[in-house]
Design an enzyme around this catalytic site. Structure first.
Site, short mmCIF file in Angstrom:
data_model
loop_
_atom_site.label_atom_id
_atom_site.label_comp_id
_atom_site.label_asym_id
_atom_site.label_seq_id
_atom_site.Cartn_x
_atom_site.Cartn_y
_atom_site.Cartn_z
N ASP A 65 1.52 5.54 5.91
CA ASP A 65 0.91 5.28 5.36
C ASP A 65 1.18 4.22 3.73
O ASP A 65 0.32 3.94 3.29
CB ASP A 65 -0.37 6.03 4.80
CG ASP A 65 -2.00 5.15 5.28
OD1 ASP A 65 -0.98 4.22 5.70
OD2 ASP A 65 -2.94 4.99 5.20
N ASP A 95 -12.10 7.37 3.61
CA ASP A 95 -10.92 6.61 4.71
C ASP A 95 -10.69 5.82 4.38
O ASP A 95 -9.33 4.96 5.49
CB ASP A 95 -10.92 7.75 6.47
CG ASP A 95 -9.67 7.18 7.36
OD1 ASP A 95 -8.87 7.27 6.79
OD2 ASP A 95 -9.34 7.47 7.93
N LYS A 129 0.87 -1.01 0.05
CA LYS A 129 0.39 0.27 0.14
C LYS A 129 1.14 0.93 -0.28
O LYS A 129 1.95 1.12 0.78
CB LYS A 129 -0.66 -0.14 0.91
CG LYS A 129 -1.94 1.49 1.76
CD LYS A 129 -2.76 1.23 2.81
CE LYS A 129 -3.52 2.41 3.01
NZ LYS A 129 -3.98 2.79 4.41
N LYS A 173 -10.32 12.69 8.49
CA LYS A 173 -9.10 12.07 9.81
C LYS A 173 -9.03 13.43 11.10
O LYS A 173 -9.20 14.29 10.75
CB LYS A 173 -8.13 11.40 10.02
CG LYS A 173 -7.50 10.38 9.39
CD LYS A 173 -6.37 10.26 8.74
CE LYS A 173 -6.31 8.39 8.58
NZ LYS A 173 -6.54 7.22 8.86
N ARG A 193 -7.42 -0.59 1.04
CA ARG A 193 -8.31 -1.52 0.38
C ARG A 193 -8.80 -1.10 -1.25
O ARG A 193 -8.52 -2.16 -1.52
CB ARG A 193 -9.38 -1.70 1.26
CG ARG A 193 -11.02 -1.15 1.30
CD ARG A 193 -11.71 -1.46 2.29
NE ARG A 193 -11.25 -1.24 3.72
CZ ARG A 193 -11.74 -1.98 4.47
NH1 ARG A 193 -12.76 -2.66 4.76
NH2 ARG A 193 -11.02 -1.06 5.68
N1 BES Z 1 -4.26 4.73 7.15
C1 BES Z 1 -5.13 4.03 7.79
C2 BES Z 1 -5.40 3.06 8.87
C3 BES Z 1 -4.16 3.07 9.87
C4 BES Z 1 -4.58 3.62 11.03
C5 BES Z 1 -2.90 2.92 9.49
C6 BES Z 1 -3.98 4.12 12.04
C7 BES Z 1 -1.92 3.20 10.62
C8 BES Z 1 -2.75 3.69 12.16
C9 BES Z 1 -6.78 3.35 6.55
O1 BES Z 1 -6.43 4.77 5.71
C10 BES Z 1 -7.73 3.83 7.66
O2 BES Z 1 -7.94 5.56 7.62
N2 BES Z 1 -8.65 2.76 7.52
C11 BES Z 1 -9.98 3.21 8.62
C12 BES Z 1 -10.97 2.14 8.37
C13 BES Z 1 -12.48 2.88 8.52
C14 BES Z 1 -12.74 3.48 8.02
C15 BES Z 1 -12.75 0.88 8.29
C16 BES Z 1 -9.16 2.59 10.31
O3 BES Z 1 -9.21 2.04 10.56
O4 BES Z 1 -9.80 3.72 10.63
ZN ZN Z 2 -4.70 5.01 5.49
ZN ZN Z 3 -7.51 6.16 5.67
#
Ligand code: BES
Ligand code: ZN
Ligand code: ZN
Length: 498
Positions: free
Chosen positions: A290, A349, A267, A279, A353
């Protein structure tokens, strides 16, 4: 820092410090006992008094009184002999090198006496990696030049000619691995205004040139023609053009060429603001990491080629920012991935995926033997497993078992999560094939199930959200990017090459 190999005894070596790695609760032996004798027993007394016990990560530094040999002795603890792991040796080399640097030393020599059952080659690989990884620092934006003060050389001493050859091989291998890990760290630690998708592509180009990889960078139009609507959907909110990076290494024997390559996918979100589903501002600066998955796969293929591993390997890094620009995806929008599946955007966010979906589809063209994707995918993985376990999911028992083994060997440990059919229900769309969020429950697993909808080959997914960034600093892993995955992938591929 240079790693040198030399024949001789560390007790006769003119150097700033002689390093000895010692087991917990054991008296000085061999060359260390010799030095101790000449120095009037200062080392054995320190051990006897309990001031230095040899516990894991423990260190001690002695100034020596006389002579032609080392100016100092550094002891580094290996922990108990019956609990010894290769990781403990890397840690000991790391803390010893760190102490030498802190003391302002220029050159150190280490007594190379592998513990029972370990070859000289493995000893040198681990010691070299431990020292080089521990000394990594990301300081090119600081005015003070730390590197001026740095340790210049580590000499490993060999008892005879055959030991010397073994140590040389091991040190060369350790150097290659550590350099690749540090190359990944440089990408991951870099601020997002520098490490844009375009700069990621130029780093990939430099890596390709260094070790002779084939490089292809798909531009936005190329991705459009391929139908990568999920990847391009994420890119729409950013002014930075996306780059879909593909590197190929053909080190396999002719018989392997018929079998299809291993494919690793990382990714590459160079900054994740969350997009329109923005966020919270607190901690958002961390979202420059990321792209840790992308950094890891670019470095891993560089490493595999530098080590000349006899495998065929493809690395894919879909790189883009996730930003809330005027053209950005909105919740409720629909995108179509390369395999034709439609996805309703619930949260912008959940972008990782989306970019992985198209990369997984693209990987199918290689008829891969197996695909491993690696991604800072879910915050839920941090909650479930914390800072020191990778979340592992997959569709192939043998593959996931091999990954667990490789992770243990590299001390980049992966823990498998269930992938039962029921979990996909949360990801089914009302008006589309899929939705990109399945609610709060088991969010790491539902993300994995989402990805599975885009694969038709043996596949494993590594969620490194909790492990890609080190908050405090550990032996041989300073604060910041950990570049996790590089050493796991190399361990995995080494077994394939054997
Ligand atoms: N990049 C984030 C995940 C992340 C969170 C990486 C903390 C490192 C530390 C990802 O893109 C994300 O924001 N995921 C969301 C998904 C949700 C909206 C289903 C999450 O995990 O909150
Ligand atoms: Zn992310
Ligand atoms: Zn994200």
């Amino acid at each position: 820092m240079d790693i040198k190999i030399k024949r001789g005894s560390v007790s006769g070596e003119k150097t700033n410090a002689a390093v000895f790695m010692v087991f917990e609760g054991e008296k000085p032996a061999g060359a260390l006992a010799e030095i101790d004798d000449v120095q009037g027993g200062v080392i054995s007394r320190t051990i006897a008094s309990g001031e230095f016990t040899g516990k894991r990560d423990e260190t001690a530094l002695f100034h020596l009184v006389s002579g032609a040999g080392p100016e100092r002795v550094i002891l580094a603890g290996l922990g108990r002999r019956d609990k010894f792991t290769p990781d403990n040796l890397m840690r000991a080399a790391g803390v010893a090198a760190g102490l030498a640097r802190k003391a302002g030393l220029k050159e150190i020599s280490a007594h190379s006496d592998p513990p029972e059952g370990m070859s000289g080659r493995q000893f040198a690989t681990l010691a070299t990696q431990g020292a080089l990884l521990a000394l990594y620092s990301f300081d090119r934006f600081k005015k003070v030049e730390h590197n001026k003060k740095g340790l210049k050389s580590l000499t490993l001493l060999a008892s005879d000619r055959s030991a010397e050859a073994e140590l040389k091989k091991g040190a060369a291998e350790g150097r290659i691995i550590a350099d690749s890990v540090n190359f990944a760290k440089d990408m991951i630690n870099a601020p997002a205004n520098e490490m844009t998708p375009s700069v990621m592509a130029s780093r990939a180009k430099a890596a390709a040139k260094d070790v002779g990889l084939k490089l292809k960078v798909l531009e936005e139009e190329d991705c459009h023609k391929l139908g990568m609507g999920a990847f391009l959907g994420v890119a729409r909110g950013s002014k930075q053009p996306p780059k879909f990076i593909v590197l190929e290494y053909n080190g396999g024997k002719p018989v392997d060429r018929r079998q299809g390559p291993y494919v690793i996918i990382g990714k590459g979100i160079t900054f994740d603001s969350g997009g329109i589903s923005i966020k919270p501002s607190e901690g958002m600066e961390k979202m420059k990491y990321d792209m840790a998955g992308a950094g890891a796969v670019i470095a891993a293929i560089h490493c595999a080629a530098a080590l000349k591993l006899p495998v065929n390997l493809v690395a894919i890094a879909p790189c883009t920012e996730n930003m809330p620009g005027g053209a950005a995806l909105k919740p409720g929008d629909m995108v179509r991935a390369m395999n034709g599946k439609t996805i309703e955007i619930i949260s912008t966010d959940a972008e990782g995926r989306l970019v992985l979906a198209d990369a997984l589809c693209y990987a199918a063209r290689y008829k891969p033997r197996a695909v491993i994707d690696i991604a800072t995918l879910t915050g839920a993985c941090v909650i479930a497993l914390g800072d020191f376990a990778i979340g592992l999911m997959g569709n192939d028992r043998e593959l996931t078992n091999e990954i667990v083994k490789a992770g243990n060997a590299a001390n980049e440990r992966a823990w498998e999560l269930p992938m039962w059919d029921e979990y996909i229900d949360a990801m089914k769309g009302d008006v589309t094939d899929l939705r990109n969020v399945g609610g709060r429950k088991a969010a790491t697993v539902t993300a994995g199930k989402f990805l599975q909808e885009f694969v038709d080959y043996p596949w494993a997914h590594l969620d490194i959200a909790g492990t890609a960034w080190e908050e405090k600093g550990r032996p041989y892993c300073p604060k910041g990017a950990t570049a996790i995955g590089v050493r796991l992938i190399i361990e995995f591929l080494k077994k394939k090459g054997a």
